[in-house]
Design a protein around this motif. Structure first.
Motif, PDB file in Angstrom:
ATOM      1  N   PRO A  92     -33.391  -3.585 -53.311  1.00 26.48           N
ATOM      2  CA  PRO A  92     -33.962  -4.790 -53.912  1.00 26.48           C
ATOM      3  C   PRO A  92     -33.879  -5.965 -52.956  1.00 26.48           C
ATOM      4  N   LEU A  93     -34.839  -6.882 -53.121  1.00 24.50           N
ATOM      5  CA  LEU A  93     -34.975  -7.995 -52.196  1.00 24.50           C
ATOM      6  C   LEU A  93     -33.685  -8.755 -51.976  1.00 24.50           C
ATOM      7  N   GLU A  94     -32.951  -9.074 -53.052  1.00 20.81           N
ATOM      8  CA  GLU A  94     -31.767  -9.900 -52.913  1.00 20.81           C
ATOM      9  C   GLU A  94     -30.652  -9.202 -52.145  1.00 20.81           C
ATOM     10  N   GLU A  95     -30.710  -7.884 -51.989  1.00 25.64           N
ATOM     11  CA  GLU A  95     -29.677  -7.143 -51.278  1.00 25.64           C
ATOM     12  C   GLU A  95     -30.071  -6.806 -49.842  1.00 25.64           C
ATOM     13  N   THR A  96     -31.289  -7.148 -49.457  1.00 26.21           N
ATOM     14  CA  THR A  96     -31.725  -6.763 -48.121  1.00 26.21           C
ATOM     15  C   THR A  96     -32.310  -7.924 -47.330  1.00 26.21           C
ATOM     16  N   TYR A  97     -33.481  -8.380 -47.703  1.00 20.61           N
ATOM     17  CA  TYR A  97     -34.162  -9.382 -46.888  1.00 20.61           C
ATOM     18  C   TYR A  97     -33.315 -10.635 -46.673  1.00 20.61           C
ATOM     19  N   PHE A  98     -32.779 -11.169 -47.755  1.00 18.20           N
ATOM     20  CA  PHE A  98     -32.049 -12.424 -47.643  1.00 18.20           C
ATOM     21  C   PHE A  98     -30.746 -12.246 -46.873  1.00 18.20           C
ATOM     22  N   ASP A  99     -30.097 -11.104 -47.056  1.00 13.03           N
ATOM     23  CA  ASP A  99     -28.876 -10.853 -46.292  1.00 13.03           C
ATOM     24  C   ASP A  99     -29.172 -10.861 -44.799  1.00 13.03           C
ATOM     25  N   ILE A 100     -30.239 -10.175 -44.414  1.00 14.85           N
ATOM     26  CA  ILE A 100     -30.610 -10.111 -42.997  1.00 14.85           C
ATOM     27  C   ILE A 100     -31.066 -11.477 -42.502  1.00 14.85           C
ATOM     28  N   LEU A 101     -31.827 -12.181 -43.310  1.00 17.43           N
ATOM     29  CA  LEU A 101     -32.299 -13.515 -42.931  1.00 17.43           C
ATOM     30  C   LEU A 101     -31.123 -14.449 -42.677  1.00 17.43           C
ATOM     31  N   ARG A 102     -30.130 -14.413 -43.558  1.00 21.70           N
ATOM     32  CA  ARG A 102     -28.965 -15.287 -43.388  1.00 21.70           C
ATOM     33  C   ARG A 102     -28.119 -14.856 -42.195  1.00 21.70           C
ATOM     34  N   ARG A 103     -27.946 -13.542 -42.036  1.00 23.16           N
ATOM     35  CA  ARG A 103     -27.058 -13.037 -40.992  1.00 23.16           C
ATOM     36  C   ARG A 103     -27.581 -13.341 -39.588  1.00 23.16           C
ATOM     37  N   TYR A 104     -28.880 -13.139 -39.377  1.00 23.64           N
ATOM     38  CA  TYR A 104     -29.425 -13.285 -38.030  1.00 23.64           C
ATOM     39  C   TYR A 104     -30.065 -14.641 -37.761  1.00 23.64           C
ATOM     40  N   TRP A 105     -30.615 -15.278 -38.803  1.00 22.45           N
ATOM     41  CA  TRP A 105     -31.300 -16.555 -38.584  1.00 22.45           C
ATOM     42  C   TRP A 105     -30.594 -17.733 -39.248  1.00 22.45           C
ATOM     43  N   GLY A 106     -29.740 -17.461 -40.199  1.00 20.43           N
ATOM     44  CA  GLY A 106     -29.015 -18.538 -40.859  1.00 20.43           C
ATOM     45  C   GLY A 106     -29.835 -19.313 -41.865  1.00 20.43           C
ATOM     46  N   TYR A 107     -30.994 -18.785 -42.280  1.00 18.94           N
ATOM     47  CA  TYR A 107     -31.842 -19.465 -43.254  1.00 18.94           C
ATOM     48  C   TYR A 107     -31.552 -18.935 -44.659  1.00 18.94           C
ATOM     49  N   PRO A 108     -31.513 -19.797 -45.663  1.00 17.57           N
ATOM     50  CA  PRO A 108     -31.250 -19.328 -47.029  1.00 17.57           C
ATOM     51  C   PRO A 108     -32.467 -18.727 -47.713  1.00 17.57           C
TER      52      PRO A 108
END
Length: 399
Positions: free
Chosen positions: A15-31
């Motif tokens: 699911p989106l909340e467990e994948t895309y956002f985690d990666i976005l925050r981890r590598y780019w720091g964007y919420p």
């Protein structure tokens, strides 16, 4: 079924909340994602071909870098400029994203190291110039990569350059000879509907999902002024604004002369153009990115893909060739969302020069018909008849 449901079904992603956002925050720091980034990522992960028109500063690179981290295999990124490739790879490495580049300025051993890393899955993104696809050995190398995805950055070059002095852009679809199933996503900041159709045709995109965002930026003030003394007005505007700025001109000599003009008036400035040695261009670009150089005077090649958000002003001292080119270059100001200015300074003679240049590039239809008939007579071929290849002695023809 919407794109997210399609992506979830076909790629079995979490699911989106467990994948895309985690990666976005981890590598780019964007919420959160911006604009259509999320939808484009979902379309790519679903295996669809994509054609995306996203304005400068909208974060095109995230749209293909993030999917590369979410699935196995190698993502091949085709890019027009060495400086652009190296800038993207540097940013990836700073974020902890395994990436590499291949270009003619590298030593043979360094190129082999990158190829070995790609072959053994130690990098997720490989940046190349389109000319690399003219090499049969490289195409053979790609045919042995188990899972391959192709992303074309600055895709307008396929239409604007590919039919002219950059024919290698028309060879991108050679990959499909050995990998007919390969997924291709193409990205550009601006393109007319006709250019978009040409991009899709040249890349042989299969029923692409098309995304288009408005180029309008509420924080960017666009100013077009007719000036008697453009250089003096440019100087006043540069002095009135603190922060990083770009001055665009149309020739290498003009870039050098404008930079000297600013230096003589106490403004630290550097010129940037394709005629400079590679090392000097890189140093100039890095000094500007780091803030050591506040003003850069550049030809149109400068700025593609450079992730510098705090440009406060872009000044055009010459009229760009096309509206698309102007929008791309002006859009490099204010990418951080803060107030910025794009200024175009012109004189009547500038308009006349541009019209004359267009006439030189695109002769009128009467002249084209005349030359066509003359070539037919010279080769003894009837007008509109035959499709055979015949050699032409152009020196003899022109006499």
């Amino acid at each position: 079924m919407d794109l997210f449901e399609l992506a979830t079904q076909e790629t079995k992603i979490l699911p989106l909340e467990e994948t895309y956002f985690d990666i976005l925050r981890r590598y780019w720091g964007y919420p959160v994602f911006r604009g259509q980034q999320e939808s484009i990522i979902v379309a790519i992960l679903s295996g669809k071909d994509v054609l995306a028109f996203l304005p400068t500063g909208s974060g095109k690179s995230i749209c293909y870098q993030l999917p590369a981290l979410m699935r196995p295999g190698l993502t091949l990124v085709i890019s027009p400029l060495i400086a652009l490739m190296e800038n993207q790879v540097t940013q990836c490495k700073q974020r902890g994203i395994p990436a590499g580049a291949l270009h003619g300025g590298m030593e043979y051993r360094s190129q082999q190291t990158v190829l070995d890393q790609a072959e053994h899955g130690r990098i997720k993104l490989l940046y190349i110039a389109p000319e690399r696809l003219n090499q049969d050995r490289f195409l053979e190398f790609l045919s042995n990569i188990p899972e391959l995805y192709v992303m074309v950055d600055e895709a307008h070059c396929i239409s604007q350059w590919g039919h002219d002095f950059r024919p290698a852009y028309l060879q991108i679809n050679r990959i499909k000879a050995s990998r007919p199933e390969v997924q291709i996503a193409a990205f550009t900041a601006t393109a007319t509907p006709e250019v978009g159709e040409d991009i899709s045709s040249q890349l042989e995109l299969k029923d692409p999902v098309v995304f288009r965002e408005s180029v309008a930026k509420s924080n960017l003030q666009l100013i077009v002024n007719k000036e008697t003394n453009k250089w003096s007005e440019m100087l006043d505007r540069i002095q009135a604004i603190t922060g990083t700025q770009i001055v665009y001109v149309r020739s290498r000599n003009r870039a050098e002369s404008v930079s000297r003009y600013l230096i003589q008036r106490g403004i630290k400035s550097k010129a940037y153009h394709a005629g400079m040695p590679y090392e000097q261009r890189m140093q100039t670009q890095n000094d500007w990115i780091s803030g050591k150089t506040r003003i850069i005077v550049a030809t149109t090649a400068f700025g593609m893909g450079i992730d510098k958000a705090d440009v406060r002003q872009v000044i055009h001292l010459d009229i760009p060739e096309t509206l698309e080119e102007y929008i791309q270059e002006a859009g490099r100001a204010g990418r951080d969302g803060a107030q910025a200015t794009a200024v175009l300074l012109f004189q009547d003679e500038d308009i006349e020069k541009n019209i004359e240049h267009l006439r030189d590039q695109f002769p009128d239809f009467t002249f084209i018909r005349k030359v066509y008939k003359m070539i037919g007579q010279y080769l003894d071929v009837a007008v509109g008849g035959g499709d055979e290849m015949k050699p032409v002695d152009w020196v003899g023809f022109s006499v």
